[in-house]
Design an enzyme around this catalytic site. Structure first.
Site, PDB file in Angstrom:
ATOM      1  N   ALA A   6       0.966  -1.238   0.013  1.00 31.77           N
ATOM      2  CA  ALA A   6       0.102   0.033  -0.059  1.00 31.77           C
ATOM      3  C   ALA A   6       0.793   1.180   0.244  1.00 31.77           C
ATOM      4  O   ALA A   6       0.547   2.192  -0.647  1.00 31.77           O
ATOM      5  CB  ALA A   6      -0.970  -0.091   1.055  1.00 31.77           C
ATOM      6  N   CYS A 142       3.969  -0.486 -12.527  1.00 33.16           N
ATOM      7  CA  CYS A 142       4.218   0.736 -13.205  1.00 33.16           C
ATOM      8  C   CYS A 142       5.654   0.405 -14.278  1.00 33.16           C
ATOM      9  O   CYS A 142       6.482   1.087 -14.366  1.00 33.16           O
ATOM     10  CB  CYS A 142       4.680   1.976 -12.158  1.00 33.16           C
ATOM     11  SG  CYS A 142       5.814   1.781 -11.066  1.00 33.16           S
TER      12      CYS A 142
END
EC number: 2.1.1.203
Length: 618
Positions: A6, A142
């Site tokens: 997270a 990403c």
């Protein structure tokens, strides 16, 4: 919802916002468990989540690839907690961030993805194990490297044997430009060698390259996987970074979770409960190490019975402390325990009376972070998170949960309540408070947010009347928008404040003050700029004066040298000692000389000094 990796917390914040879409519900039924393996980054995650003031968020510190199964109490039965939604934003090489991250250009190699592939696959596997049937897991990176993206998804789909499928999300977010997932790719080593199949990899390289990194060659299998449903977002599509997203849906339990685990032979009371059997074996190959924890289920069950029957018989009642050191090696800071308030705690009665709390107020959800001494802060969680906390304190390292709703204030004791309201939890508490509420207009709100401790005379006459009939202490300040005045702020605001003898102030953090003022159209940046400019002018003035003082000191030194030189010239041939500072000192040191000579010398020295001073000043 489980957020497996997270930190720093921007995606977690979006999940919390989704939970609180209905602002009229102070306690949404759902909750978010945000996890990160890095202890320090967990505190960054807490900082981000705290801005949203939600009682439905819990931050934990675990390795995502082996995050423990949590249990909840469901109608007196212990059941494994499965998540309806999981966000699996795994650690990656980050080559999709090359536009903003300069280090990627210098440090990127193909070795990065080869090293991360195994970890990414383990985290994703652990995620789907804990996903409820019919639930969704979003896998994202990403990175644009297929080794970190499609290769992980392919391996997951293969291992699932039909339990997982890729969701078709082509109709969602229609404005988002994207590319379909890849179905063919090669694997490259750091030295530039390319491999199309696992069989081509030499034995000395098989520790770096694994079979799960290669695409599926069987056309039928490949077609059934629907890899084109993955989303590839390239930087030039909409002037962003590069990103990969895959949405997985769980149709049935994972194959390795369907086996009957050995642990249930030692737990005869659980046989016959098919759901619990499947759930407890959720850990797959790790079901045997879980055996000691499951064998101790009788202990927390008895503890729960004691809490329900007599809350003072057990020292551990309502206490969720850190896990025992023998069972789990902890890293980072030692966290304070989470202690829930008992039903008959005398601390709550004056609070309930002072604020006229609604009978439906869930006081069992109140907790503190101390077992001994005075309770300084009171926090609140949702009943679902309370369930999770009470049943998993030994297997879970909780960094933070709940929101602060009351703070101890020694001045408040004389007014009937030792605890004042905290702005952090005011929106959660407000629906339950029926006393000490003052409705204010927009101008009053501006005064409260721009002045530190304004006098009552500055507020509107209506506000002054309401305050006059109310005892001193903590209060709620509520602004309701007027639809007939569209130029005013059309968003309700609730502030916590303090009423004194002659003043009324708001207890609102600085960043929240600025936020509300911006919403009301007050030029906070302009005011701040003026303040900074005045401060810089003051600093410049101080520097200028210091420079003048230093310059003056230099002038005095020069005067001192000139006077000394003049006195020395005048005193040549005499037996007097050298002049130190002024003609007056020469007078005191040459008393043995005749009066006329001394007067002459003094007169000449004074004239010389005056002359030199005028020259220096010119």
């Amino acid at each position: 919802i489980l957020d497996m990796c997270a930190a720093p917390g921007s995606k977690t914040a979006q999940l919390i916002e989704m939970l609180h879409a209905d602002m009229n519900a102070p306690f949404p039924k759902g909750f978010v468990i945000a996890n990160d393996v890095d202890n320090k980054r967990c505190y960054l995650l807490v900082h981000q989540a705290k801005r949203l003031n939600s009682p439905c968020i819990m931050v934990v510190n675990h390795d995502a690839s082996s995050i423990p199964n949590l249990q909840i109490d469901l109608d007196g039965r212990k059941e494994v907690l499965f998540y309806d939604r999981i966000l699996c934003d795994v650690p990656c090489s980050g080559d999709g961030t090359m536009r903003k991250n300069i280090d990627v250009w210098k440090k990127w190699t193909t070795q990065n993805s080869l090293q991360l592939h195994g970890l990414q696959l383990r985290i994703a596997t652990r995620g789907v194990e804990q996903l409820a049937e019919g639930g969704r897991m979003v896998y994202s990176t990403c990175s644009l490297n297929p080794i970190e993206n499609e290769a992980v998804i392919t391996s997951l789909l293969e291992k699932s044997q039909g339990a997982l499928e890729l969701a078709d999300v082509s109709s969602e977010l229609p404005g988002l430009k994207r590319m379909p997932g890849l179905t063919k790719w090669k694997v490259m080593l750091k030295d530039g060698q390319w491999f199309e199949e696992w069989k081509d990899v030499p034995s000395n390289r098989q520790t770096q390259i694994r079979p799960t990194m290669f695409p599926v060659k069987d056309e039928e299998k490949l077609k059934a996987m629907n890899l084109e449903r993955c989303l590839r977002i390239l930087p030039h599509h909409q002037n962003t970074g590069g990103f990969f997203v895959a949405v997985l849906i769980k149709k049935s339990p994972m194959p390795w979770n369907k086996r009957q685990p050995k642990v249930h032979q030692k737990l005869p009371q659980r046989t016959g409960d098919a759901e619990v059997t499947a759930a407890n074996s959720d850990n797959g190959a790790e079901c045997i190490p879980e055996e000691p924890a499951l064998a101790e289920n009788d202990k927390p069950q008895k503890m729960q019975e004691l809490q329900n029957s007599d809350t003072e018989q057990s020292k551990k009642e309502g206490v969720c402390g850190p896990p025992p050191s023998k069972k789990m090696k902890l890293f980072g800071f030692k966290e304070d325990p989470f202690v829930f308030l008992p039903e008959d705690d005398p601390l709550f009665l004056p609070i309930q009376k002072f604020y006229a709390l609604d009978p439906s107020f869930p006081k069992m959800n109140l907790l503190t972070r101390t077992q001994e001494g005075k309770k300084r802060q009171l926090y609140m969680v949702s009943k679902e998170l309370r369930n999770v906390l009470l049943n998993n304190s030994e297997k879970m390292k909780v960094i933070n949960t709940g929101i602060k709703v009351w703070s101890r204030n020694s001045d408040g004791e004389q007014f009937g309540c030792a605890f004042r309201l905290a702005q952090e939890g005011i929106y959660t508490l407000y629906p339950f408070i029926h006393a000490r509420i003052i409705n204010v207009c927009i101008e009053d709100v501006k005064i409260l947010l721009t002045q530190e401790n304004p006098f009552l005379s500055k507020f509107s006459s209506e506000t002054q009347k309401k305050v006059k009939d109310m005892a001193m202490g903590s209060i709620v300040l509520k602004y309701d928008p007027d639809p007939e005045k569209p130029e005013d702020l059309q968003c309700p605001i609730v502030l916590c404040g303090w009423q004194g003898k002659t003043s009324l102030r708001a207890f609102v953090p600085k960043n929240e003050r600025l936020h509300y003022l911006r919403m009301m159209g007050v030029e906070v940046f302009k005011a701040k700029r003026k303040e900074e400019e005045s401060e810089s002018k003051t600093e410049e003035e101080v520097q200028r004066r210091l420079a003048q003082i230093e310059e003056g000191m230099d002038v005095e030194d020069k005067e001192h040298d000139l006077v000394t030189k003049m006195e020395a010239e005048i005193g040549e041939g005499s037996s007097c000692s050298p002049v130190d500072s002024s003609a007056m000192e020469v007078e005191n040191k040459t008393e043995d000389l005749d009066q006329s000579r001394k007067n002459d010398n003094t007169h000449v020295s004074q004239e010389s000094k005056d002359t030199d001073m005028s020259n220096v000043k010119d």
